[in-house]
Design a protein around this motif. Structure first.
Motif, PDB file in Angstrom:
ATOM      1  N   ASN A   4     -10.422  -1.219  -2.371  1.00  6.13           N
ATOM      2  CA  ASN A   4      -9.201  -1.069  -3.166  1.00  6.13           C
ATOM      3  C   ASN A   4      -8.580   0.307  -3.005  1.00  6.13           C
ATOM      4  O   ASN A   4      -7.362   0.460  -3.079  1.00  6.13           O
ATOM      5  CB  ASN A   4      -9.492  -1.341  -4.644  1.00  6.13           C
ATOM      6  CG  ASN A   4      -9.153  -2.777  -5.032  1.00  6.13           C
ATOM      7  OD1 ASN A   4      -8.763  -3.565  -4.187  1.00  6.13           O
ATOM      8  ND2 ASN A   4      -9.304  -3.100  -6.294  1.00  6.13           N
ATOM      9  N   THR A   5      -9.428   1.322  -2.802  1.00  9.33           N
ATOM     10  CA  THR A   5      -8.921   2.675  -2.597  1.00  9.33           C
ATOM     11  C   THR A   5      -8.184   2.773  -1.270  1.00  9.33           C
ATOM     12  O   THR A   5      -7.127   3.419  -1.173  1.00  9.33           O
ATOM     13  CB  THR A   5     -10.074   3.696  -2.629  1.00  9.33           C
ATOM     14  OG1 THR A   5     -10.780   3.565  -3.870  1.00  9.33           O
ATOM     15  CG2 THR A   5      -9.549   5.119  -2.496  1.00  9.33           C
ATOM     16  N   ALA A   8      -4.950   1.050  -1.733  1.00  7.64           N
ATOM     17  CA  ALA A   8      -4.064   1.899  -2.534  1.00  7.64           C
ATOM     18  C   ALA A   8      -3.425   2.983  -1.666  1.00  7.64           C
ATOM     19  O   ALA A   8      -2.241   3.301  -1.827  1.00  7.64           O
ATOM     20  CB  ALA A   8      -4.848   2.537  -3.678  1.00  7.64           C
ATOM     21  N   ASN A 217      -6.889   4.705  -8.275  1.00 10.60           N
ATOM     22  CA  ASN A 217      -6.024   4.088  -7.265  1.00 10.60           C
ATOM     23  C   ASN A 217      -4.601   4.634  -7.349  1.00 10.60           C
ATOM     24  O   ASN A 217      -3.949   4.869  -6.323  1.00 10.60           O
ATOM     25  CB  ASN A 217      -6.013   2.571  -7.437  1.00 10.60           C
ATOM     26  CG  ASN A 217      -7.310   1.918  -7.007  1.00 10.60           C
ATOM     27  OD1 ASN A 217      -8.043   2.455  -6.179  1.00 10.60           O
ATOM     28  ND2 ASN A 217      -7.609   0.764  -7.587  1.00 10.60           N
TER      29      ASN A 217
END
Length: 266
Positions: A4-5, A8, A217
């Motif tokens: 997810n990072t 992001a 994020n």
């Protein structure tokens, strides 16, 4: 690094690259996030990272902003320009607050609408870029107050994701007599209070649902948006002065068409 990072960071780069060109950064980020499987609480990520792009504008225009505000006490032209930007910002305040929940829960969650708006906006931009001739205004500071207020109302169309805030303001300015460079520049100045207001209000509305992961994020996306937006802002004015907006119109049409086909297929 968490998946997810990484996503992001990618979305932050996309935000910075597209915020100030008339292609709809929010539309791009929402569609990319959907295809990449990225979810943000309350869709705050997609709005809050725009502050990175605002800071990029503040950095690039810091000298000019200082000149405008420092001369305002004794210069009527500077005061009038500040008033023009604030007047253009006013419709977004009223309509944005009233329609916030519909925008976030309905419009942000309708990807087919976003794709269609990208295509329609591209067609309109292509037409206006070719049609808008014989401009009367060549400096953003010279826009009349009435013209600024009209541009502010036109900007509110961008609350539909896929329309593009910069695209709406640029098309509005071109049709009201601005040349291509001053239309983009007024869009830059108007973005400062508009996106700062959206950032503050959206952060307030989502304060109870943002956890550490979501804030992390947002921080990553924010930094990436800031860095890429600086590059775009420095490049854009020179490009549109020489070449106009046709490239961005065709980009919208292509991206919207591909996204629409993918959404209908899957």
């Amino acid at each position: 690094m968490e998946p997810n990072t990484i996503i992001a960071a990618v979305l932050g780069l996309l935000e910075g690259l597209t915020e100030f060109i008339p292609v709809s950064s929010t539309g791009h980020v929402l569609l990319a996030g959907r295809f990449l499987g990225f979810e943000s609480p309350g869709r705050a990520f997609e709005v809050v990272i725009q502050l990175g792009a605002v800071l990029a504008i503040l950095g690039v225009y810091s000298t000019r902003l200082w000149a405008i505000f420092s001369s305002a006490p004794h210069d009527p032209a500077s005061r009038r320009f500040i008033a023009a930007v604030l007047l253009a910002f006013l419709p977004a305040v009223v309509i944005g607050v009233l329609a916030h929940d519909i925008i976030k829960t309905v419009l942000f969650e309708t990807p087919i609408l976003i794709a269609v708006m990208l295509i329609l906006g591209g067609i309109i931009l292509l037409f206006v870029d070719r049609w808008a001739k014989n401009p009367r205004y060549f400096r953003a500071e010279d826009f009349p107050l009435s013209m600024a207020f009209k541009i502010g109302f036109i900007q509110c169309l961008a609350m539909i994701p896929g329309v593009s805030r910069s695209g709406a303001t640029i098309v509005g300015a071109l049709t009201l007599g601005a040349d291509k460079r001053s239309a983009a520049e007024f869009s830059f100045f108007l973005s400062m209070p508009t996106m700062l207001g959206a950032f503050v209000y959206d952060l307030y509305k989502n304060r109870d649902i943002l956890d550490a992961a979501a804030l992390g994020n947002i921080a990553v996306g924010f930094v990436c948006a800031f860095l890429t937006a600086i590059v775009v802002v420095r490049w854009l004015l020179g490009y549109v002065s020489q070449n106009g907006y046709a490239l961005f119109a065709w980009w919208r049409i292509i991206v919207g068409s591909v996204a629409l086909l993918a959404l209908l297929a899957f």
